[in-house]
Motif scaffolding. Structure first.
Motif, short mmCIF file in Angstrom:
data_model
loop_
_atom_site.label_atom_id
_atom_site.label_comp_id
_atom_site.label_asym_id
_atom_site.label_seq_id
_atom_site.Cartn_x
_atom_site.Cartn_y
_atom_site.Cartn_z
N MET B 120 11.59 -1.95 -6.97
CA MET B 120 12.80 -1.63 -7.72
C MET B 120 14.00 -2.44 -7.25
SD MET B 120 12.43 2.48 -8.05
CE MET B 120 14.14 2.73 -8.42
N LEU B 121 14.01 -2.76 -5.94
CA LEU B 121 15.17 -3.47 -5.39
C LEU B 121 14.99 -4.99 -5.36
CD1 LEU B 121 15.98 -1.06 -2.42
CD2 LEU B 121 17.40 -1.45 -4.43
N ASN B 122 13.87 -5.47 -5.90
CA ASN B 122 13.68 -6.93 -5.91
C ASN B 122 14.81 -7.60 -6.69
OD1 ASN B 122 12.59 -9.58 -7.16
ND2 ASN B 122 11.21 -9.13 -5.47
N ALA B 123 15.38 -8.63 -6.07
CA ALA B 123 16.57 -9.25 -6.66
C ALA B 123 16.29 -9.88 -8.02
CB ALA B 123 17.10 -10.31 -5.70
N GLU B 124 15.09 -10.41 -8.19
CA GLU B 124 14.79 -11.14 -9.41
C GLU B 124 14.22 -10.24 -10.50
OE1 GLU B 124 15.27 -14.43 -9.81
OE2 GLU B 124 16.07 -14.69 -7.79
N THR B 125 13.38 -9.30 -10.08
CA THR B 125 12.60 -8.57 -11.08
C THR B 125 12.75 -7.05 -10.99
OG1 THR B 125 10.76 -8.72 -9.54
CG2 THR B 125 10.83 -10.35 -11.28
N GLY B 126 13.59 -6.58 -10.04
CA GLY B 126 13.69 -5.13 -9.84
C GLY B 126 14.48 -4.42 -10.93
N TRP B 127 14.18 -3.14 -11.11
CA TRP B 127 14.86 -2.34 -12.13
C TRP B 127 16.34 -2.17 -11.80
CZ3 TRP B 127 10.90 2.30 -12.41
CH2 TRP B 127 9.68 1.81 -12.89
N VAL B 128 16.65 -2.03 -10.51
CA VAL B 128 18.05 -1.77 -10.14
C VAL B 128 18.93 -2.93 -10.61
CG1 VAL B 128 19.63 -1.45 -8.20
CG2 VAL B 128 17.40 -0.34 -8.18
N ASN B 129 18.52 -4.15 -10.30
CA ASN B 129 19.32 -5.29 -10.73
C ASN B 129 19.23 -5.50 -12.24
OD1 ASN B 129 20.16 -5.69 -8.18
ND2 ASN B 129 19.31 -7.74 -7.93
N GLY B 130 18.10 -5.14 -12.81
CA GLY B 130 17.97 -5.21 -14.26
C GLY B 130 19.02 -4.33 -14.92
N PHE B 131 19.19 -3.12 -14.36
CA PHE B 131 20.20 -2.20 -14.89
C PHE B 131 21.61 -2.77 -14.68
CE2 PHE B 131 23.22 1.21 -13.78
CZ PHE B 131 23.31 1.82 -15.03
N LEU B 132 21.85 -3.29 -13.46
CA LEU B 132 23.19 -3.83 -13.17
C LEU B 132 23.52 -4.99 -14.11
CD1 LEU B 132 23.19 -3.77 -9.25
CD2 LEU B 132 24.39 -2.23 -10.81
N GLN B 133 22.51 -5.79 -14.44
CA GLN B 133 22.75 -6.91 -15.36
C GLN B 133 23.06 -6.42 -16.77
OE1 GLN B 133 19.24 -9.11 -14.33
NE2 GLN B 133 20.40 -10.72 -13.31
N THR B 134 22.38 -5.33 -17.16
CA THR B 134 22.64 -4.82 -18.52
C THR B 134 24.05 -4.25 -18.65
OG1 THR B 134 21.70 -2.68 -17.99
CG2 THR B 134 20.22 -4.25 -19.03
N ILE B 135 24.64 -3.82 -17.52
CA ILE B 135 26.00 -3.30 -17.63
C ILE B 135 27.04 -4.38 -17.30
CG2 ILE B 135 25.36 -0.91 -17.21
CD1 ILE B 135 26.45 -1.25 -14.33
N GLY B 136 26.57 -5.63 -17.26
CA GLY B 136 27.52 -6.73 -17.19
C GLY B 136 27.72 -7.36 -15.82
N ILE B 137 26.97 -6.91 -14.81
CA ILE B 137 27.10 -7.55 -13.49
C ILE B 137 26.16 -8.75 -13.48
CG2 ILE B 137 26.82 -7.23 -10.99
CD1 ILE B 137 27.46 -4.25 -11.49
N GLU B 138 26.74 -9.95 -13.53
CA GLU B 138 25.93 -11.16 -13.72
C GLU B 138 25.08 -11.51 -12.50
OE1 GLU B 138 27.83 -14.57 -15.16
OE2 GLU B 138 28.38 -13.66 -17.08
N ASN B 139 25.68 -11.39 -11.33
CA ASN B 139 24.94 -11.74 -10.11
C ASN B 139 24.82 -10.53 -9.21
OD1 ASN B 139 24.49 -14.59 -10.58
ND2 ASN B 139 26.71 -14.76 -10.42
N PRO B 140 23.90 -9.65 -9.52
CA PRO B 140 23.75 -8.44 -8.70
C PRO B 140 23.23 -8.79 -7.31
CG PRO B 140 22.01 -8.57 -10.33
CD PRO B 140 22.93 -9.71 -10.61
N PRO B 141 23.39 -7.86 -6.37
CA PRO B 141 23.02 -8.17 -4.98
C PRO B 141 21.54 -8.47 -4.80
CG PRO B 141 24.19 -6.07 -5.13
CD PRO B 141 23.90 -6.51 -6.52
N ASN B 142 21.31 -9.26 -3.80
CA ASN B 142 19.93 -9.55 -3.40
C ASN B 142 19.58 -8.53 -2.32
OD1 ASN B 142 17.57 -10.63 -2.64
ND2 ASN B 142 18.34 -12.69 -2.25
#
Lengths: 471, 291
Positions: B120-142
């Motif tokens: 879930m926390l994988n920077a490239e493929t995790g759900w957490v960053n996927g969610f952050l990207q959908t709400i407009g955070i372009e470069n979510p944390p690694n």
């Protein structure tokens, strides 16, 4: 009170007895077995074969290893061979725990030079067993036999598999980019599409790799507007199992000086690490650590297997999984550095542990693995037989497995460019030094704004401190 | 006599599996015992302790542990209490369902949970960053590969297992006599005054218990970094916790005597912090039965 005192005395005695019945590490270094491997039934002796300190843990390999054990058991009623596969990542710690608890396996393998160095003085000298059984060592090239002759430890191994290196590459990626394929013969130049010739070295490889690195908008890493956050194809992948291997393709070397105590970082390795670091963070042709760790981008052990990497330096053992990359890959020469080519070299075998309670039976198993079962095992390991007489047959088998007419001669030619001294040469406090080196490698892969020179200087200091502790 | 007989299984277990091994490790720390044992086993005095004073990795891994504790401990104590307060609220509908939901993760095997979090926390493929990207955070944390975000990520994983803490806090909250709240209500106390003057003092023994366990747990933090990174300490040594370094000295570097020395340092540090907490407990922990 007296009754209470007696009661406690009995309790303490029982507790001490229970502790004494447990196992301890023998001060002599030969570890007594708890009997976990030993007689099983009807005079049958159990021999435990432990894997996978140096590969052998891929599902397709484990399947063959289990079959080999079953075949052995079917033809050797006096021995019950038990195969134990522990995934590579945890195999060292698991073996150390088994040894510490007095329950070592009998045979360990396939095992590389580095994997064996991690357990110094734990390997049985096979010399007496070789003599007793008249085992013929002349079937192997003398230099491969000598690899396993260690001062003070004897003949700790018999040659089994060797792994020369080559550059694996995807032909279709070169075609799509309008580039010529890399040279197959060592010493030949790279030919650019306009006919210019360039030495096939790491500068040229960098240029080619950047053109092969493509983002989701189909822009390559040399073009304006290239988006490094959306890369779908990477140009180059080094052998990054540990940073020594990244370096070993640039030049032979080792981390300890000739005096055996002074830490050193070979110049070629410094250049290699900087090139790789820039390749990840500035030139973007190599996967960063997070990309490498992503199961979607790198689902197998090596990124080249994903089919999304254009060039990859690696050993011949990659044949175990390279089929996943498609059927359009081939082999080319490893690039040179400073006019000199080095193709890192690896070798695996099986060893018997000093703690084995049944060395004779273990030797019988060992000779089976190196003999009757070798063809089957070597094929699945991607190991070139150390027995020269079997090498042609091995490549024929690979030819059947990969019908796209791979240029296997490149791998044969790579043998003459083997790194000497080998990157896995012994060093003081081997495990701790390697751990520190891997932390350094992790830093390179995970931190984008490092002062690499400073990090290398720190690494050298740390290694020296670790080496000093062993004296 | 019968009492001792019934106690004997525990006593034997304590002696055989705790006290005697502890004393054995103390003995090991004054020897040169290691797995290979190329040299004879000898008494080496305090040389392992001298090495400890100059081992940068030991102190750096202790610092890693304290850095993580600085974030994890407050979260591990306050969050279960806060959630328990919510679950104890009369105005919460379906509180039983929420209790089950909060406790459920605790019964999932922790290793399995850690592996799921890793994905879930994988920077490239995790759900957490996927969610952050959908709400407009372009470069979510690694999350797990950046030394700046790895501790918050580990704390997030830790929150997964606070179910037991919630239950303990809830039990404490439900043990507070309702008369106290009624009296405070009549006196015109608001939510904050009630919390400060009734709830917190009455559950302070539970908070103290959670704190002590939290300190011990965080100093022994081991499983998550071992599972996440195979104990490598990645990224860049930032997850090489003290207990992990100790384990590596024992089993990876096979240096039993120095590993034992590290174990004793950890024991002394844990004991010292626990004693300090007990010394301060008189000032802030209220035991109704004591006075």
């Amino acid at each position: 009170m007296r009754t209470r005192g007696r009661f406690f005395t009995v309790l303490i005695a029982l507790a001490l007895l229970a502790t004494a019945c447990g196992t301890q590490t023998s001060p002599s270094g030969s570890v007594p077995s708890t009997g976990a491997s030993g007689p099983v039934s009807g005079g049958q002796v159990e021999i435990r074969w432990y894997c996978c300190l140096g590969g052998g843990d891929a599902p397709e390999q484990v399947e063959v290893e289990n079959k080999v054990a079953a075949d052995f058991n079917a033809s050797h009623p006096n021995i019950k061979l038990t195969f134990e596969a522990v995934p590579y990542d945890g195999a060292r710690d698991a073996l150390a725990t088994q040894i510490a608890s007095g329950n070592p396996p009998d045979i360990v393998g396939p095992l590389g030079i580095g994997g064996a160095n991690a357990f110094p003085n734990q390997w049985l000298d096979l010399g007496p067993l070789i003599q007793k059984n008249n085992y013929d060592l002349s079937q192997f090239p003398e230099n491969t036999v000598q690899i396993y002759q260690l001062a003070g430890e004897g003949q700790v191994g018999i040659p089994f598999a060797i792994y020369p290196s080559a550059l694996f590459y995807k032909k279709s990626h070169f075609e799509e980019a309008g580039l010529n394929e890399p040279p197959h013969k060592y010493g030949e130049p790279y030919v650019w599409p306009d006919g210019r010739e360039a030495e096939w070295n790491y500068d040229t490889a960098r240029e080619v790799a950047m053109k092969l690195t493509v983002d989701k908008n189909n822009k390559d890493a040399t073009q304006d507007g290239f988006d490094p956050d959306k890369i779908v194809q990477w140009g180059f992948e080094p052998q990054r199992d540990d940073p020594r291997q990244v370096g070993a393709y640039w030049g032979a070397g080792r981390l300890v000086g000739d005096d055996g105590t002074t830490a050193q970082i070979p110049d070629a390795w410094v250049a290699a690490w900087k090139w790789w670091y820039d390749g990840m963070w500035t030139d973007h042709f190599s996967m960063t650590g997070p990309q490498f760790e992503s199961p979607d981008l790198n689902p197998s052990d090596y990124p080249f297997f994903s089919g999304n990497v254009s060039m990859s330096e690696n050993y011949l053992w990659s044949t175990y999984g390279v089929g996943d990359a498609g059927d359009d890959w081939d082999l080319a020469a490893v690039p040179s550095y400073n006019g000199q080519t080095t193709a890192a070299f690896n070798a695996d075998t099986f060893r018997i542990m000093k703690g084995s309670k049944h060395p004779d039976e273990a030797f019988e198993v060992l000779t089976y693995l190196l003999g009757d079962a070798s063809q089957e095992l070597l094929t699945v390991y991607g190991g070139l037989p150390a027995r020269e007489a079997n090498q042609d047959a091995f490549f024929e088998t690979l030819g059947d497995q990969f019908p796209q007419e791979v240029d296997w001669q490149v791998a044969r030619d790579g043998i003459q460019y083997a790194d000497n001294p080998n990157f896995e040469s012994p060093m003081p406090n081997y495990n701790e030094a390697l751990d520190t080196l891997n932390t350094f490698g992790s830093k390179l892969q995970s931190e984008p704004n490092l002062d690499v020179d400073k990090e290398i200087a720190t690494l050298k200091e740390q290694l020296q401190s670790i080496f000093d502790q062993s004296s | 006599m019968w009492g001792y007989l019934f106690l004997s299984p525990w006593i034997v277990g304590f002696l055989a599996f705790t006290l005697i091994p502890m004393l054995a490790t103390l003995g090991f720390s004054f020897t040169n015992i290691n797995l290979a044992q190329e040299t004879p086993l000898t008494f080496v005095g305090i040389s392992n302790y001298q090495r400890l004073t100059t081992d940068p990795q030991a102190w750096s891994s202790l610092a890693v542990t304290f850095r993580y504790a600085a974030i994890a401990l407050p979260v591990g104590v306050i969050l279960p209490f806060a959630v328990a307060m919510l679950l104890n609220s009369r105005s919460l509908r379906g509180s039983s369902a929420f209790r089950v939901l909060f406790f459920l993760p605790y019964v999932v095997p922790f290793v399995a949970g850690v592996l799921i979090w890793q994905g879930m926390l994988n920077a490239e493929t995790g759900w957490v960053n996927g969610f952050l990207q959908t709400i407009g955070i372009e470069n979510p944390p690694n999350w797990l590969n950046d030394t700046g975000t790895v501790y918050p990520a580990l704390v997030m994983i830790g929150i997964w297992g606070i179910g037991a803490g919630i239950i303990v806090n809830l039990a404490g909250l439900q043990g507070i006599p309702t008369e106290l709240y009624d009296a405070a209500n009549i006196d015109g106390a608001g939510w904050w005054s009630t919390l400060r003057h009734i709830t917190l003092p009455m559950v302070s023994p539970v908070i103290f218990y959670t704190l002590i366990l939290g300190v011990v747990e965080v100093l022994q933090y081991f499983l998550v970094p071992l599972v996440l990174n195979n104990g490598t300490g990645d990224p860049a040594g930032s997850t090489l916790f003290f207990n992990l370094y100790l384990y590596k000295q024992f089993f990876t570097f096979q240096n039993m005597s120095y590993g034992a020395t590290l174990a004793w340092l950890l024991f002394v540090v844990t004991l010292a912090i626990t004693l300090v907490l007990f010394a301060t407990a008189r000032r802030w922990v209220y035991y109704a039965g004591e006075r």
